[in-house]
Design a protein around this motif. Structure first.
Motif, PDB file in Angstrom:
ATOM      1  N   LYS A 409       0.922  -1.250  -0.063  1.00  0.00           N
ATOM      2  CA  LYS A 409       0.135  -0.087   0.082  1.00  0.00           C
ATOM      3  C   LYS A 409       0.801   1.445  -0.212  1.00  0.00           C
ATOM      4  CE  LYS A 409      -3.225  -0.222   3.223  1.00  0.00           C
ATOM      5  NZ  LYS A 409      -4.091  -1.271   3.515  1.00  0.00           N
ATOM      6  N   LYS A 410       2.207   1.207   0.715  1.00  0.00           N
ATOM      7  CA  LYS A 410       2.684   2.275   0.961  1.00  0.00           C
ATOM      8  C   LYS A 410       3.923   2.688  -0.136  1.00  0.00           C
ATOM      9  CE  LYS A 410       5.950   3.934   4.438  1.00  0.00           C
ATOM     10  NZ  LYS A 410       6.514   3.071   5.356  1.00  0.00           N
ATOM     11  N   PRO A 411       3.597   3.375  -1.128  1.00  0.00           N
ATOM     12  CA  PRO A 411       4.731   4.084  -2.109  1.00  0.00           C
ATOM     13  C   PRO A 411       6.051   3.909  -1.610  1.00  0.00           C
ATOM     14  CG  PRO A 411       2.844   5.510  -2.317  1.00  0.00           C
ATOM     15  CD  PRO A 411       2.684   4.692  -1.151  1.00  0.00           C
ATOM     16  N   GLY A 412       7.143   3.347  -2.159  1.00  0.00           N
ATOM     17  CA  GLY A 412       8.517   3.281  -1.913  1.00  0.00           C
ATOM     18  C   GLY A 412       8.617   2.227  -0.643  1.00  0.00           C
ATOM     19  N   SER A 413       7.701   1.471  -0.276  1.00  0.00           N
ATOM     20  CA  SER A 413       8.055   0.384   0.740  1.00  0.00           C
ATOM     21  C   SER A 413       9.259  -0.553   0.541  1.00  0.00           C
ATOM     22  CB  SER A 413       6.615  -0.275   0.996  1.00  0.00           C
ATOM     23  OG  SER A 413       7.023  -1.639   1.614  1.00  0.00           O
ATOM     24  N   LYS A 414       9.960  -0.758   1.589  1.00  0.00           N
ATOM     25  CA  LYS A 414      10.987  -1.774   1.178  1.00  0.00           C
ATOM     26  C   LYS A 414      10.533  -3.146   0.882  1.00  0.00           C
ATOM     27  CE  LYS A 414      15.202  -0.914   3.693  1.00  0.00           C
ATOM     28  NZ  LYS A 414      15.211  -0.394   5.251  1.00  0.00           N
ATOM     29  N   ASN A 415       9.160  -3.349   0.939  1.00  0.00           N
ATOM     30  CA  ASN A 415       8.656  -4.661   0.483  1.00  0.00           C
ATOM     31  C   ASN A 415       8.701  -4.706  -1.082  1.00  0.00           C
ATOM     32  OD1 ASN A 415       7.954  -5.279   2.851  1.00  0.00           O
ATOM     33  ND2 ASN A 415       5.788  -4.621   2.700  1.00  0.00           N
ATOM     34  N   PHE A 416       8.723  -3.689  -1.690  1.00  0.00           N
ATOM     35  CA  PHE A 416       8.901  -3.701  -3.338  1.00  0.00           C
ATOM     36  C   PHE A 416      10.151  -4.180  -3.715  1.00  0.00           C
ATOM     37  CE2 PHE A 416       5.692  -0.310  -2.987  1.00  0.00           C
ATOM     38  CZ  PHE A 416       4.720  -0.803  -4.140  1.00  0.00           C
ATOM     39  N   GLN A 417      11.301  -4.028  -2.680  1.00  0.00           N
ATOM     40  CA  GLN A 417      12.525  -4.414  -3.253  1.00  0.00           C
ATOM     41  C   GLN A 417      12.743  -5.900  -2.575  1.00  0.00           C
ATOM     42  OE1 GLN A 417      15.481  -1.535  -2.137  1.00  0.00           O
ATOM     43  NE2 GLN A 417      14.116  -0.108  -2.084  1.00  0.00           N
ATOM     44  N   ASN A 418      12.059  -6.663  -1.968  1.00  0.00           N
ATOM     45  CA  ASN A 418      11.920  -7.822  -1.318  1.00  0.00           C
ATOM     46  C   ASN A 418      10.939  -8.897  -2.153  1.00  0.00           C
ATOM     47  OD1 ASN A 418      14.180  -7.218   0.164  1.00  0.00           O
ATOM     48  ND2 ASN A 418      12.787  -6.327   1.648  1.00  0.00           N
ATOM     49  N   ILE A 419      10.817  -8.902  -3.335  1.00  0.00           N
ATOM     50  CA  ILE A 419       9.858  -9.812  -4.070  1.00  0.00           C
ATOM     51  C   ILE A 419      10.839 -10.919  -4.647  1.00  0.00           C
ATOM     52  CG2 ILE A 419       8.098 -10.065  -6.160  1.00  0.00           C
ATOM     53  CD1 ILE A 419       7.609  -7.130  -5.300  1.00  0.00           C
ATOM     54  N   PHE A 420      10.790 -12.022  -4.149  1.00  0.00           N
ATOM     55  CA  PHE A 420      11.315 -13.126  -4.750  1.00  0.00           C
ATOM     56  C   PHE A 420      10.467 -14.383  -5.069  1.00  0.00           C
ATOM     57  CE2 PHE A 420      14.058 -10.742  -1.853  1.00  0.00           C
ATOM     58  CZ  PHE A 420      15.193 -10.333  -2.507  1.00  0.00           C
ATOM     59  N   PRO A 421      10.923 -15.061  -6.068  1.00  0.00           N
ATOM     60  CA  PRO A 421      10.249 -16.540  -6.374  1.00  0.00           C
ATOM     61  C   PRO A 421      10.087 -17.317  -5.089  1.00  0.00           C
ATOM     62  CG  PRO A 421      12.020 -16.023  -7.846  1.00  0.00           C
ATOM     63  CD  PRO A 421      12.223 -15.002  -6.614  1.00  0.00           C
ATOM     64  N   PRO A 422       8.941 -18.218  -4.999  1.00  0.00           N
ATOM     65  CA  PRO A 422       8.769 -19.212  -3.909  1.00  0.00           C
ATOM     66  C   PRO A 422      10.299 -19.991  -3.790  1.00  0.00           C
ATOM     67  CG  PRO A 422       6.789 -19.063  -5.215  1.00  0.00           C
ATOM     68  CD  PRO A 422       7.771 -18.295  -5.863  1.00  0.00           C
ATOM     69  N   SER A 423      10.757 -20.133  -2.540  1.00  0.00           N
ATOM     70  CA  SER A 423      11.850 -20.551  -2.285  1.00  0.00           C
ATOM     71  C   SER A 423      11.956 -21.365  -1.004  1.00  0.00           C
ATOM     72  CB  SER A 423      13.145 -19.809  -2.083  1.00  0.00           C
ATOM     73  OG  SER A 423      13.043 -19.023  -0.949  1.00  0.00           O
ATOM     74  N   ALA A 424      12.758 -22.427  -0.721  1.00  0.00           N
ATOM     75  CA  ALA A 424      12.592 -23.262   0.418  1.00  0.00           C
ATOM     76  C   ALA A 424      13.180 -22.543   1.940  1.00  0.00           C
ATOM     77  CB  ALA A 424      13.460 -24.571   0.192  1.00  0.00           C
ATOM     78  N   THR A 425      13.521 -21.379   1.536  1.00  0.00           N
ATOM     79  CA  THR A 425      13.752 -20.622   2.799  1.00  0.00           C
ATOM     80  C   THR A 425      12.928 -19.125   2.950  1.00  0.00           C
ATOM     81  OG1 THR A 425      16.221 -20.813   2.014  1.00  0.00           O
ATOM     82  CG2 THR A 425      15.969 -19.214   3.862  1.00  0.00           C
ATOM     83  N   LEU A 426      12.484 -19.226   4.261  1.00  0.00           N
ATOM     84  CA  LEU A 426      11.714 -18.016   4.705  1.00  0.00           C
ATOM     85  C   LEU A 426      12.517 -17.217   5.371  1.00  0.00           C
ATOM     86  CD1 LEU A 426       8.341 -20.423   5.525  1.00  0.00           C
ATOM     87  CD2 LEU A 426       8.976 -19.123   3.284  1.00  0.00           C
ATOM     88  N   HIS A 427      11.737 -15.927   5.011  1.00  0.00           N
ATOM     89  CA  HIS A 427      12.317 -14.864   5.843  1.00  0.00           C
ATOM     90  C   HIS A 427      11.248 -14.209   7.073  1.00  0.00           C
ATOM     91  CE1 HIS A 427      12.977 -10.395   6.798  1.00  0.00           C
ATOM     92  NE2 HIS A 427      14.290 -10.707   6.372  1.00  0.00           N
ATOM     93  N   LEU A 428      11.734 -14.519   8.147  1.00  0.00           N
ATOM     94  CA  LEU A 428      10.514 -14.201   9.070  1.00  0.00           C
ATOM     95  C   LEU A 428      11.186 -12.672   9.876  1.00  0.00           C
ATOM     96  CD1 LEU A 428      10.288 -17.621  10.969  1.00  0.00           C
ATOM     97  CD2 LEU A 428       9.132 -16.810   8.837  1.00  0.00           C
ATOM     98  N   SER A 429       9.973 -11.992  10.097  1.00  0.00           N
ATOM     99  CA  SER A 429      10.404 -10.565  10.777  1.00  0.00           C
ATOM    100  C   SER A 429       9.224 -10.101  11.688  1.00  0.00           C
ATOM    101  CB  SER A 429      10.271  -9.640   9.694  1.00  0.00           C
ATOM    102  OG  SER A 429       9.243  -9.211   8.892  1.00  0.00           O
ATOM    103  N   ASN A 430       9.251  -9.124  12.498  1.00  0.00           N
ATOM    104  CA  ASN A 430       8.314  -8.588  13.498  1.00  0.00           C
ATOM    105  C   ASN A 430       8.440  -9.646  14.499  1.00  0.00           C
ATOM    106  OD1 ASN A 430       7.112  -6.434  14.109  1.00  0.00           O
ATOM    107  ND2 ASN A 430       5.074  -7.464  13.562  1.00  0.00           N
TER     108      ASN A 430
END
Length: 475
Positions: A409-430
């Motif tokens: 929703k937020k323009p310029g959000s870091k999420n835009f730079q962290n779009i990756f194909p499905p992989s066996a490794t998950l990134h957990l945050s918060n």
């Protein structure tokens, strides 16, 4: 001062016989010849923009010629000198530029409206993009380039820009040998090496200040102090096109040759309407994923692109609108989900824009969800209809339009730079401890998809909701 009154309709003119001499005295009006038939005003104006303000244009379409007027004679001289050393090309054809006998263009504005409108739009964008609207270009832009390596910074990166997208854009100006991408000061940057400094020079002149996608992802280009890049790995962060044998790093094998060949065959056209002329990019799969129909002016695609996806071969015993919302939400903001009443192994998913639907399709088609390989295609539907008031559709349709869980929703959000194909490794945050992030390695991609669906937004207490996404790393 000789001036001319042009009463041309943009196609032809009795007074223009194209008789300008090659050795004419300098003039701020330039005569451009041998233009490709389908060339636009914008492309011709773009030739002059790096050198200063363009104040008028007249296209003689019938003769494949144009007249371009710059604000000052100095700017015109700089432009002619530069293009006499570096032959300008439009649509891969060489064109010829010389001084006109005329000292100014006086066009009949009513008949030349289209060109004037283009000129105004380009000037407005140019003035907005340049802190100093001086009429002559700085020395560095026209002195011969010292280095074949460009340093590229991308401003306003609201949509992901991949290494493949950069390769497509910059290949128009010569063979790209190597690219390294990285993030510095929270900005996406790249170093890109050509075989010849002249190619770097042309690319900088043509692309500096341009937007890759409409109104965002602005290219800022300088020459690098480096003259050679040392690339160790071929992966999504760096590539040496002269050494396809390099490993991919992270302990992964280099890209499978069959996959590489399949990527290279992708040829859909990605038009990039930047501040200046659109760049036609023969599109690799990753470029399609990052850009595609929504934001990119592709002919025949409605303004918003196709926002609705049809997902089939779902596990109808297990699938819910919520699980589809969570998985597809990795690649865009899901607005509505409808599992089809008469065909419960299929669902319609409406994304926020055409970009996001393209991204989700590219990344999720062929993945396994609840034990079944799902198929994702663009639907012909424009929207997903909600059930009529008071009609019970057994919870098969859900509206997520106001969900607080949208990642983009937020323009310029870091999420835009962290779009990756499905992989066996998950990134957990918060995570509510000192270490706010973690990587979780699953045995298979299918297990990781399942874990993401189950764990994303899981309540860890104290109002901490776990955030889960796919990682590009391996542990």
């Amino acid at each position: 001062m000789s001036s001319m009154v042009v009463t041309a309709n943009g196609n032809d003119s009795k007074k223009f016989k194209g008789e300008d001499k090659m050795d004419g005295a300098p003039s701020r009006v330039l005569h451009i010849r041998k233009l490709p038939g389908e060339v636009t005003e914008t492309e011709v104006i773009a030739l002059g923009l790096p050198f200063g303000k363009v104040t008028n244009i007249l296209m003689l379409k019938g003769k494949n010629q144009a007249f371009l007027e710059l604000a000052t004679e100095e700017a015109a001289i700089t432009m002619v000198n530069y293009y006499s050393a570096v032959t300008p090309h439009l649509r891969n054809q060489p064109i010829y530029i010389q001084y006109s006998n005329h000292k100014e263009l006086k066009t009949d504005n009513t008949l030349n409206q289209r060109a004037q409108a283009v000129l105004q739009a380009v000037t407005a964008v140019q003035t907005a993009n340049t802190p100093l609207s001086g009429t002559t270009v700085s020395e560095s832009a026209v002195t011969p380039a010292q280095s074949p390596v460009l340093r590229i910074i991308i401003d306003n990166m609201y949509y992901p820009v991949t290494l493949d997208v950069l390769h497509q854009i910059f290949s128009k100006f010569g063979a790209v040998l190597k690219i390294i991408t990285f993030t510095k000061n929270n900005q996406f940057q790249a170093l890109l090496q050509y075989g010849d400094p002249v190619n770097a020079q042309q690319a900088k002149l043509a692309l500096d200040g341009q937007n890759i996608y409409n109104a965002c992802c602005t290219l800022r280009i300088d020459f690098s102090k480096l003259v050679n890049l040392n690339v160790k790995y071929n992966n999504d962060k760096s590539r040496d096109y002269t050494r396809p044998d390099l490993p991919s790093g992270d302990g992964q094998p280099a890209l499978d040759p069959a996959i590489a060949a399949a990527f290279a065959k992708e040829t859909s056209l990605l038009a990039v309407p930047g501040a200046l002329s659109p760049l036609a990019i023969p599109n690799a799969a990753a470029a399609a994923a990052a850009a595609a129909a929504g934001r990119v002016g592709m002919p025949g695609v409605s303004a918003g692109g196709n926002t609705v996806l049809l997902v089939s071969n779902l596990n109808e015993e297990m699938v819910t609108p919520q699980s589809l919302f969570t998985l597809f939400g990795v690649y865009g903001d899901v607005q509505r989900v409808k599992i089809l009443y008469n065909k419960k192994d299929s669902a319609l998913i409406q994304m926020a824009d055409g970009n996001q639907s393209q991204l989700a399709m590219n990344h999720l088609n062929g993945q396994k969800m609840y034990g079944k390989i799902i198929r994702v295609t663009l639907s012909k539907h424009q929207t997903v209809q909600l059930p009529r008031e008071g009609l019970d559709d057994q919870g098969l349709t859900k509206d997520f339009g106001n969900s607080p869980l949208h990642r983009f929703k937020k323009p310029g959000s870091k999420n835009f730079q962290n779009i990756f194909p499905p992989s066996a490794t998950l990134h957990l945050s918060n995570i509510p401890r000192d270490h706010k992030m973690a990587l979780l390695q699953m045995a298979t991609v299918e297990e990781a998809i399942q874990a993401l669906i189950d764990l994303h937004n899981y309540n860890l207490g104290e109002n901490h909701h776990l955030r889960v996404s796919f990682s590009k790393s391996t542990i």
